[in-house]
Enzyme design. Sequence first.
Site, PDB file in Angstrom:
ATOM      1  N   ASP A  51      11.111  28.177  69.275  1.00 52.32           N
ATOM      2  CA  ASP A  51      12.155  27.725  68.358  1.00 52.32           C
ATOM      3  C   ASP A  51      12.224  26.200  68.357  1.00 52.32           C
ATOM      4  O   ASP A  51      12.664  25.593  69.331  1.00 52.32           O
ATOM      5  CB  ASP A  51      13.515  28.297  68.803  1.00 52.32           C
ATOM      6  N   TYR A  56      14.518  18.018  66.136  1.00 47.89           N
ATOM      7  CA  TYR A  56      14.075  17.836  67.526  1.00 47.89           C
ATOM      8  C   TYR A  56      12.945  16.807  67.653  1.00 47.89           C
ATOM      9  O   TYR A  56      12.590  16.405  68.758  1.00 47.89           O
ATOM     10  CB  TYR A  56      13.589  19.162  68.144  1.00 47.89           C
ATOM     11  N   LYS A  81      13.611  24.501  61.557  1.00 47.78           N
ATOM     12  CA  LYS A  81      14.871  24.396  60.801  1.00 47.78           C
ATOM     13  C   LYS A  81      14.876  23.120  59.973  1.00 47.78           C
ATOM     14  O   LYS A  81      14.405  22.077  60.450  1.00 47.78           O
ATOM     15  CB  LYS A  81      16.072  24.357  61.764  1.00 47.78           C
ATOM     16  N   HIS A 114      19.551  24.364  59.204  1.00 42.75           N
ATOM     17  CA  HIS A 114      20.034  24.053  60.559  1.00 42.75           C
ATOM     18  C   HIS A 114      21.564  24.137  60.676  1.00 42.75           C
ATOM     19  O   HIS A 114      22.097  24.742  61.609  1.00 42.75           O
ATOM     20  CB  HIS A 114      19.530  22.673  60.988  1.00 42.75           C
TER      21      HIS A 114
END
Length: 281
Positions: A51, A56, A81, A114
């Site tokens: 994930d 990120y 996301k 997200h």
Amino acid sequence: MIMVTSIKDTVRLNSGLDMPQHGFGVYLITDEDRGRAAIDRALESGYRAFDTAQFYENEALVGQLLKESGVPRKDLFITTKVTNPKQGYDSTLKSVEQSLKDLQIEQIDLLLIHWPSKKHFFETWKAFEKLYDEKLVRTIGVSNFEIHHLEKLAIKANIKPAVDQMEIHPYFTQAALRDYLKKNGIAAEAWSPLGRGAVLGDETIGKIAGKYGKSAAQVIIRWHLQSGTIVIPKSQTPSRIAQNANVYDFSLTDDEIKTIDARDRSDGRTGPVPDKVYEEI
Ligand SMILES: NC(=O)C1=CN([C@@H]2O[C@H](COP(=O)(O)OP(=O)(O)OC[C@H]3O[C@@H](n4cnc5c(N)ncnc54)[C@H](OP(=O)(O)O)[C@@H]3O)[C@@H](O)[C@H]2O)C=CC1
Ligand SMILES: O=C(O)C(=O)[C@@H](O)[C@H](O)C(=O)CO
């Protein structure tokens, strides 16, 4: 009681796709050496679902490490996301093109919004439906959507989200939202399933862990799995990664599940409130 027997167990999504119920979260994994050690240990421990997220800033690293691992692409399940600053129709399409390049894959297994956007609520979903129709993503879903967001989305969506990924752990069990998702055929996926570490010192969970000779983290992961939730614990510590995968040699009783359900508390949230995190986007 839900039977969970192996890290290979999957959940059938409303799109017909089978998603591993127990995956690996990679938030904050950005260092190449530590990342390689973590992802290699995760793969050795049986993890096949990963994930990540545009937010990120590690899609390229994760893509590279998974490629270098030699595990065939068809055996992996990759979620990413779309971040709020990239929401909107054109911008979503462009950002997903970049995610595919960064991840070095032809198709994303699960693409999530997200956080719910105030400005681009429907446009982002329309772009997701196009990406799904074009087979650039195998399944589409949302993250951090509460009941009112899901009801609003249903007004214009042609495709129902397959997954809602949100904060769930013993101090924030989200019973009402999970109940709604179950009734509506949307899979619940827990982020921060260990409460970012905050639940690990819980005395009641510690007692249950003692009974099985397991750690609190292992009991909590087992609670998620037996509750039917998809779970993606994160660790950068190789021994903990292996430990978190090693939850298939014991089973919680129904009473223990209920006892852990009852650890829910009003101040249990560890992450942002969905309607407040991106006030303007
Ligand atoms: N959609 C969303 O908005 C969000 C999605 N997520 C996703 O969910 C994933 C998991 O959530 P995350 O916030 O990382 O939090 P987790 O609840 O998974 O907890 C991670 C923390 O727990 C520690 N930890 C992990 N396993 C153990 C263990 N066995 N014993 C002791 N400590 C342990 C880790 O330390 P260490 O790494 O040092 O070992 C880290 O500090 C993320 O990586 C991300 O993929 C997360 C937040 C929001
Ligand atoms: O990890 C994610 O996916 C998140 O969105 C969160 O970590 C969240 O943005 C946050 O808590 C940042 O501090």
